[in-house]
Design a protein around this motif. Structure first.
Motif, PDB file in Angstrom:
ATOM      1  N   GLY A  78       0.805  -1.353   0.001  1.00 20.62           N
ATOM      2  CA  GLY A  78       0.066   0.045   0.353  1.00 20.62           C
ATOM      3  C   GLY A  78       1.066   1.379  -0.090  1.00 20.62           C
ATOM      4  N   VAL A  79       0.227   2.743   0.057  1.00 23.45           N
ATOM      5  CA  VAL A  79       0.591   3.739   0.181  1.00 23.45           C
ATOM      6  C   VAL A  79       1.135   4.295   1.051  1.00 23.45           C
ATOM      7  CG1 VAL A  79       0.200   4.307  -2.731  1.00 23.45           C
ATOM      8  CG2 VAL A  79      -0.952   4.922  -0.668  1.00 23.45           C
ATOM      9  N   GLY A  80       1.954   5.059   1.295  1.00 27.12           N
ATOM     10  CA  GLY A  80       1.805   5.947   2.237  1.00 27.12           C
ATOM     11  C   GLY A  80       3.590   5.356   3.376  1.00 27.12           C
ATOM     12  N   GLY A  81       4.410   4.862   3.018  1.00 27.75           N
ATOM     13  CA  GLY A  81       5.673   4.777   2.951  1.00 27.75           C
ATOM     14  C   GLY A  81       6.246   4.978   4.189  1.00 27.75           C
ATOM     15  N   THR A  82       6.483   5.164   5.046  1.00 27.58           N
ATOM     16  CA  THR A  82       6.908   5.312   6.639  1.00 27.58           C
ATOM     17  C   THR A  82       5.468   5.154   7.434  1.00 27.58           C
ATOM     18  OG1 THR A  82       8.339   5.764   8.533  1.00 27.58           O
ATOM     19  CG2 THR A  82       6.835   7.512   7.773  1.00 27.58           C
ATOM     20  N   TRP A  83       4.575   5.743   6.985  1.00 29.04           N
ATOM     21  CA  TRP A  83       3.124   5.640   7.512  1.00 29.04           C
ATOM     22  C   TRP A  83       1.621   4.607   7.329  1.00 29.04           C
ATOM     23  CZ3 TRP A  83       2.960   8.646  11.627  1.00 29.04           C
ATOM     24  CH2 TRP A  83       4.177  10.145  11.706  1.00 29.04           C
ATOM     25  N   TYR A  84       2.596   3.636   6.339  1.00 30.89           N
ATOM     26  CA  TYR A  84       2.122   2.441   6.279  1.00 30.89           C
ATOM     27  C   TYR A  84       3.059   1.502   6.765  1.00 30.89           C
ATOM     28  CZ  TYR A  84       0.603  -1.817   2.908  1.00 30.89           C
ATOM     29  OH  TYR A  84       0.081  -3.146   3.352  1.00 30.89           O
ATOM     30  N   GLU A  85       4.566   1.491   6.954  1.00 29.40           N
ATOM     31  CA  GLU A  85       5.450   0.600   7.479  1.00 29.40           C
ATOM     32  C   GLU A  85       5.564   0.425   9.337  1.00 29.40           C
ATOM     33  OE1 GLU A  85       9.137   0.999   6.095  1.00 29.40           O
ATOM     34  OE2 GLU A  85       8.838   0.153   4.142  1.00 29.40           O
ATOM     35  N   ASN A  86       4.970   2.348   9.799  1.00 34.08           N
ATOM     36  CA  ASN A  86       4.688   1.814  11.034  1.00 34.08           C
ATOM     37  C   ASN A  86       4.111   1.578  11.324  1.00 34.08           C
ATOM     38  OD1 ASN A  86       7.776   2.759  12.474  1.00 34.08           O
ATOM     39  ND2 ASN A  86       7.841   3.534  10.265  1.00 34.08           N
ATOM     40  N   ARG A  87       3.260   0.523  12.031  1.00 36.91           N
ATOM     41  CA  ARG A  87       2.158   0.260  12.537  1.00 36.91           C
ATOM     42  C   ARG A  87       2.299  -0.510  14.671  1.00 36.91           C
ATOM     43  NH1 ARG A  87      -0.909  -2.743   8.148  1.00 36.91           N
ATOM     44  NH2 ARG A  87       0.172  -2.225   5.919  1.00 36.91           N
ATOM     45  N   TYR A  88       3.050   0.135  15.057  1.00 38.77           N
ATOM     46  CA  TYR A  88       3.181  -0.064  16.383  1.00 38.77           C
ATOM     47  C   TYR A  88       1.768   0.712  17.286  1.00 38.77           C
ATOM     48  CZ  TYR A  88       6.136   4.109  16.249  1.00 38.77           C
ATOM     49  OH  TYR A  88       6.701   6.192  16.340  1.00 38.77           O
ATOM     50  N   ALA A  92       2.417   7.898  15.655  1.00 38.60           N
ATOM     51  CA  ALA A  92       1.783   8.863  15.767  1.00 38.60           C
ATOM     52  C   ALA A  92       2.364   9.822  15.408  1.00 38.60           C
ATOM     53  CB  ALA A  92       0.550   9.290  16.818  1.00 38.60           C
ATOM     54  N   CYS A  93       1.604  11.602  14.490  1.00 34.87           N
ATOM     55  CA  CYS A  93       2.880  11.981  13.691  1.00 34.87           C
ATOM     56  C   CYS A  93       3.152  13.130  15.721  1.00 34.87           C
ATOM     57  CB  CYS A  93       1.411  12.922  13.221  1.00 34.87           C
ATOM     58  SG  CYS A  93       2.062  14.754  12.384  1.00 34.87           S
ATOM     59  N   ASP A  94       4.105  13.649  15.384  1.00 28.48           N
ATOM     60  CA  ASP A  94       4.707  14.143  16.594  1.00 28.48           C
ATOM     61  C   ASP A  94       5.073  15.361  16.040  1.00 28.48           C
ATOM     62  OD1 ASP A  94       6.760  14.192  14.520  1.00 28.48           O
ATOM     63  OD2 ASP A  94       8.333  13.573  16.042  1.00 28.48           O
ATOM     64  N   ILE A  95       4.470  15.999  15.225  1.00 30.76           N
ATOM     65  CA  ILE A  95       4.466  17.627  15.302  1.00 30.76           C
ATOM     66  C   ILE A  95       2.657  17.713  14.610  1.00 30.76           C
ATOM     67  CG2 ILE A  95       6.721  18.275  13.748  1.00 30.76           C
ATOM     68  CD1 ILE A  95       5.532  18.187  11.582  1.00 30.76           C
ATOM     69  N   PRO A  96       2.370  18.966  14.847  1.00 32.12           N
ATOM     70  CA  PRO A  96       0.200  18.698  14.734  1.00 32.12           C
ATOM     71  C   PRO A  96       0.006  18.651  13.557  1.00 32.12           C
ATOM     72  CG  PRO A  96       1.525  21.220  15.572  1.00 32.12           C
ATOM     73  CD  PRO A  96       2.493  19.791  15.395  1.00 32.12           C
ATOM     74  N   SER A  97      -0.642  17.680  13.421  1.00 28.94           N
ATOM     75  CA  SER A  97      -1.059  16.976  11.709  1.00 28.94           C
ATOM     76  C   SER A  97      -1.204  18.470  10.964  1.00 28.94           C
ATOM     77  CB  SER A  97      -2.755  16.510  12.160  1.00 28.94           C
ATOM     78  OG  SER A  97      -2.210  15.920  13.536  1.00 28.94           O
ATOM     79  N   HIS A  98      -2.063  19.143  11.483  1.00 32.61           N
ATOM     80  CA  HIS A  98      -2.600  19.672  10.340  1.00 32.61           C
ATOM     81  C   HIS A  98      -1.222  21.001   9.370  1.00 32.61           C
ATOM     82  CE1 HIS A  98      -5.374  19.574  13.404  1.00 32.61           C
ATOM     83  NE2 HIS A  98      -6.685  19.704  12.402  1.00 32.61           N
ATOM     84  N   SER A  99      -0.021  21.265  10.212  1.00 30.94           N
ATOM     85  CA  SER A  99       1.219  21.237   9.571  1.00 30.94           C
ATOM     86  C   SER A  99       2.057  20.183   9.058  1.00 30.94           C
ATOM     87  CB  SER A  99       1.949  21.359  10.652  1.00 30.94           C
ATOM     88  OG  SER A  99       3.076  22.525   9.650  1.00 30.94           O
ATOM     89  N   LEU A 113      -4.471  16.436  17.186  1.00 31.97           N
ATOM     90  CA  LEU A 113      -3.080  17.020  17.011  1.00 31.97           C
ATOM     91  C   LEU A 113      -2.361  16.784  16.253  1.00 31.97           C
ATOM     92  CD1 LEU A 113      -4.267  19.854  19.857  1.00 31.97           C
ATOM     93  CD2 LEU A 113      -4.341  20.322  17.769  1.00 31.97           C
ATOM     94  N   TYR A 114      -2.224  15.033  17.232  1.00 28.70           N
ATOM     95  CA  TYR A 114      -1.183  14.248  16.784  1.00 28.70           C
ATOM     96  C   TYR A 114      -2.328  13.086  16.378  1.00 28.70           C
ATOM     97  CZ  TYR A 114       1.572  17.781  19.443  1.00 28.70           C
ATOM     98  OH  TYR A 114       2.061  19.135  20.269  1.00 28.70           O
ATOM     99  N   ALA A 115      -2.086  13.415  15.026  1.00 31.92           N
ATOM    100  CA  ALA A 115      -2.838  12.248  14.136  1.00 31.92           C
ATOM    101  C   ALA A 115      -2.312  11.102  14.318  1.00 31.92           C
ATOM    102  CB  ALA A 115      -2.945  12.730  13.074  1.00 31.92           C
ATOM    103  N   PRO A 116      -3.504  10.123  14.282  1.00 29.74           N
ATOM    104  CA  PRO A 116      -2.342   8.259  14.099  1.00 29.74           C
ATOM    105  C   PRO A 116      -1.984   7.838  13.233  1.00 29.74           C
ATOM    106  CG  PRO A 116      -4.437   8.067  14.745  1.00 29.74           C
ATOM    107  CD  PRO A 116      -4.466   9.946  14.710  1.00 29.74           C
ATOM    108  N   ALA A 117      -1.285   7.034  13.186  1.00 27.41           N
ATOM    109  CA  ALA A 117      -0.538   6.513  12.459  1.00 27.41           C
ATOM    110  C   ALA A 117      -1.181   6.176  11.111  1.00 27.41           C
ATOM    111  CB  ALA A 117       0.651   5.473  12.300  1.00 27.41           C
ATOM    112  N   ARG A 118      -2.640   5.797  11.357  1.00 24.64           N
ATOM    113  CA  ARG A 118      -3.398   5.645  10.041  1.00 24.64           C
ATOM    114  C   ARG A 118      -3.987   6.684   9.916  1.00 24.64           C
ATOM    115  NH1 ARG A 118      -4.473  -0.400  10.935  1.00 24.64           N
ATOM    116  NH2 ARG A 118      -3.561  -1.342  12.633  1.00 24.64           N
ATOM    117  N   GLU A 119      -4.857   7.188  10.637  1.00 27.19           N
ATOM    118  CA  GLU A 119      -5.021   8.381   9.947  1.00 27.19           C
ATOM    119  C   GLU A 119      -4.104   9.243   8.396  1.00 27.19           C
ATOM    120  OE1 GLU A 119      -6.886  11.352  11.485  1.00 27.19           O
ATOM    121  OE2 GLU A 119      -7.922  10.166  13.310  1.00 27.19           O
ATOM    122  N   ILE A 120      -2.962   9.666   9.039  1.00 23.39           N
ATOM    123  CA  ILE A 120      -2.147   9.809   8.234  1.00 23.39           C
ATOM    124  C   ILE A 120      -2.086   8.847   7.241  1.00 23.39           C
ATOM    125  CG2 ILE A 120       0.308  10.414   7.527  1.00 23.39           C
ATOM    126  CD1 ILE A 120       0.252  10.653  10.684  1.00 23.39           C
TER     127      ILE A 120
END
Length: 617
Positions: A78-88, A92-99, A113-120
């Motif tokens: 699937g697409v997403g790179g690191t956000w497809y591979e990292n499922r631990y 989650a994002c460690d900076i504000p998702s809106h940026s 504010l720090y979106a989980p990996a699945r959402e990204i």
């Protein structure tokens, strides 16, 4: 209205320039290239990876270029790179998702504010489908080798179809590595690791089927992954977590914390009513998003040693950590670094420090000596029995990919980067023609928007592809001297930053040089990419290929070269494509093109666009 209305529709083109024998005063023969000036010669581009960078190219290349065949090879399903591979757990994002989204594709429905990996990952997948980027992406296709062929100025690429096992041999004019810098997991080198009988997993190779309930779990590492994993495991029923932490680290207060209060946040979850307003009120959302972006871009001075912002941040971080660990002051003493915040990658780590104070978490700072079948052993003589082992030990950063890439002079990227990973402006490498890297060495950022930087580096690469195509260039390769200049600039810049302090960080190479970060802010990077210095590259023109290789043509410049290309042959036959196609013959008067260029009266310099953005020519 034509001054000569009786001209026939087609007029024969003059294709030679000179005497009747096709020469020019007897010097050499020259013939016009019988194509319009735009020159849309066919090119093929191959991109490795379908994360943020690969998807961006899959949107912009077909939008901005013509007659370019594009293939994106992605090893995952699937697409997403690191956000497809990292499922631990807790990823989650460690900076504000809106940026952390494309500038042109805002997501108004982040749950946190720090979106989980699945959402990204879902956001990236939806964006790829919305803009038809998925038509170019071949999933479960792993690139295994890339080799430059100088005689024909093309990249030969071997690809394994992971579904069928078939090896595909492909070829392209341009190769873009969009693998990212944090792609190859680094396992800890600990005696006995392979003898452990329980469950073993890396944070980037997570076993989603494993049930951690009522398990004793060892977590090795103190980086951003561990900081998210530990509180997630601690909250599961019946677990006991042993956190093995050897490195001192800063756990920052939440980024943009002062901003959240203005919008009525309580915690990090975005309330349903606010998500609804974001979805329905585009102006309100745009103002919020702008505020988040400006907040992130406004703290670059925190990375410069001795600035009031940097000194204030250090004091704030220390007070925050001390308060959150007041029930376990020995943990505070063990974690508090001597180096400044930012020397290692910063993470807000919601819930991490609080988890370390809980009775079902053991905070272990003693060095691990070995691992046995059912336990981790430490230098203080303790035995920590565990059922599962999680290695949150990061990645092999700032290194060549795990497959060979070979450029000019048969030079491999592994050999070139055996010491320091060098490049030019983070994306171009001497001795590697028509090869560009996204999120390679010196490409990340210590503050500000990384996704905005991805877009601007991508735009630069697309301009380079267009230059190759339009000017009939076989290949371009950055000059080694400019690569050396960039390394010199990088080293001098980082001397005055917190990143140069003594700390263990993936930002640094074996030599201790900072090679993970861009030498400046996000806005600094945007301006650096805006207007390419084409004089920093060497070029071999297609006309020079054939009798000699491109490498020979480069080496013979300035001597009696066997074949010299007219470097202005791209001027074509005097026509533009629009004229040949009989359409849009005064496009420059269309509203979309005209309005941004209308000067303001009585003083053109008072145009709002120029007062907002300072830029050079």
């Amino acid at each position: 209205m034509s001054a000569v209305p009786s001209l026939p529709e087609e007029t024969p083109l003059v294709t030679t320039n000179g005497d009747s024998n096709g020469g020019t005063n007897g010097i050499h023969s020259y013939q016009l290239r019988d194509e319009p000036i735009e020159n849309f010669r066919p090119l093929k581009v191959i991109v490795i990876g379908a994360g943020y960078s690969g998807i961006y190219h899959s949107i912009r290349i077909p939008e901005r270029l013509r007659n370019v065949e594009l293939v994106v090879y992605e090893k995952n399903a699937g697409v997403g790179g690191t956000w497809y591979e990292n499922r631990y757990l807790g990823c989650a994002c460690d900076i504000p998702s809106h940026s952390y989204q494309y500038t042109f594709e805002p997501n108004r429905d982040w749950s946190s504010l720090y979106a989980p990996a699945r959402e990204i990952q879902a956001y990236l997948e939806q964006t790829a489908k919305k803009y038809s980027a998925d038509r170019f992406i071949k999933l479960s296709h792993e690139v295994t080798e890339c080799r430059w062929d100088d005689a024909i100025a093309k990249w030969n690429i071997a690809v394994k179809n992971l579904t069928t096992g078939e090896i595909i041999n492909d070829q392209s004019d341009v190769l873009i590595s969009a693998r990212g810098n944090l792609n190859t997991p680094a396992w800890p080198k600990i005696e006995g690791l392979e003898t452990f009988k329980g469950e073993v997993m890396h944070s980037a190779r997570w076993n989603e089927d494993y049930d951690f309930t009522n398990k004793r779990i060892g977590v090795i590492g103190a980086g951003s992954s561990s900081i998210q994993i530990v509180p997630s495991l601690q909250q599961l029923p019946g677990t006991h977590v042993s956190a093995f932490v050897r490195s001192k680290t800063w756990i920052s207060p939440p980024f943009g914390h002062s901003l959240w209060g203005k919008y009525g946040f309580d915690g990090f979850t975005i309330p349903p009513e606010l998500r609804k307003r974001f979805a329905e009120d585009s102006e309100y959302y745009a103002k919020f998003r702008l505020a988040v972006e400006e907040d992130g871009n406004g703290i670059h001075a925190v990375t410069i040693r001795g600035t009031p912002l940097q000194l204030g941040a250090k004091k704030l971080f220390e007070e925050s950590m001390k308060k959150r660990l007041e029930s376990k002051p020995h943990i505070f003493d063990s974690l508090l670094p001597s180096f400044s915040p930012g020397c290692r990658r910063l993470t807000p780590g919601p819930g991490y420090l609080e988890a370390l104070t809980q009775p079902n978490v053991a905070f272990v700072t003693s060095r691990i000596t070995k691992i046995s079948e059912h336990a981790i052993h430490t230098v203080d003589g303790s035995t920590h029995e565990i059922d599962a082992l999680v290695c949150a030990t990061g990645f092999h950063a700032n290194t060549s990919p795990p497959f060979p890439i070979t450029g000019l002079h048969n030079l491999s990227l592994a050999e070139k980067w055996s010491g320091r990973p060098s490049n030019y402006l983070s994306h171009s490498l001497s001795s590697f023609p028509n090869f560009f890297v996204m999120l390679g060495a010196n490409s990340a950022v210590g503050s500000g928007s990384l996704t905005c930087m991805i877009e601007n580096v991508g735009d630069y690469i697309i301009k380079a592809i267009r230059k190759l195509q339009k000017e009939d260039i076989a290949y371009m390769v950055v000059k080694k001297e400019r690569e050396e200049d960039f390394a010199e600039y990088v080293d001098e810049y980082f001397k005055g930053t917190v990143f140069a302090e003594e700390c263990s960080s993936w930002y640094k190479c074996k030599e201790g040089k900072v090679v993970g970060l861009w030498p400046g802010s996000t806005l600094h990077c945007i301006e650096a990419m805006r207007s390419p210095r084409w004089e920093d590259y060497e070029y071999v023109y297609r006309e020079e290929l054939g009798a000699v290789s491109g490498l020979e043509a480069l080496e013979e410049r300035g001597s009696a070269a066997r074949r010299r290309a007219n470097q202005l042959k791209w001027l074509g036959n005097g026509f533009s494509v629009n004229e040949k196609e009989g359409r849009d013959l005064a496009w420059y008067l269309y509203r979309d093109f005209l309005n941004p260029n209308v000067p303001v009266a009585p003083r053109p310099e008072e145009h709002g666009m120029y007062s907002v953005r300072a830029f050079s020519y």
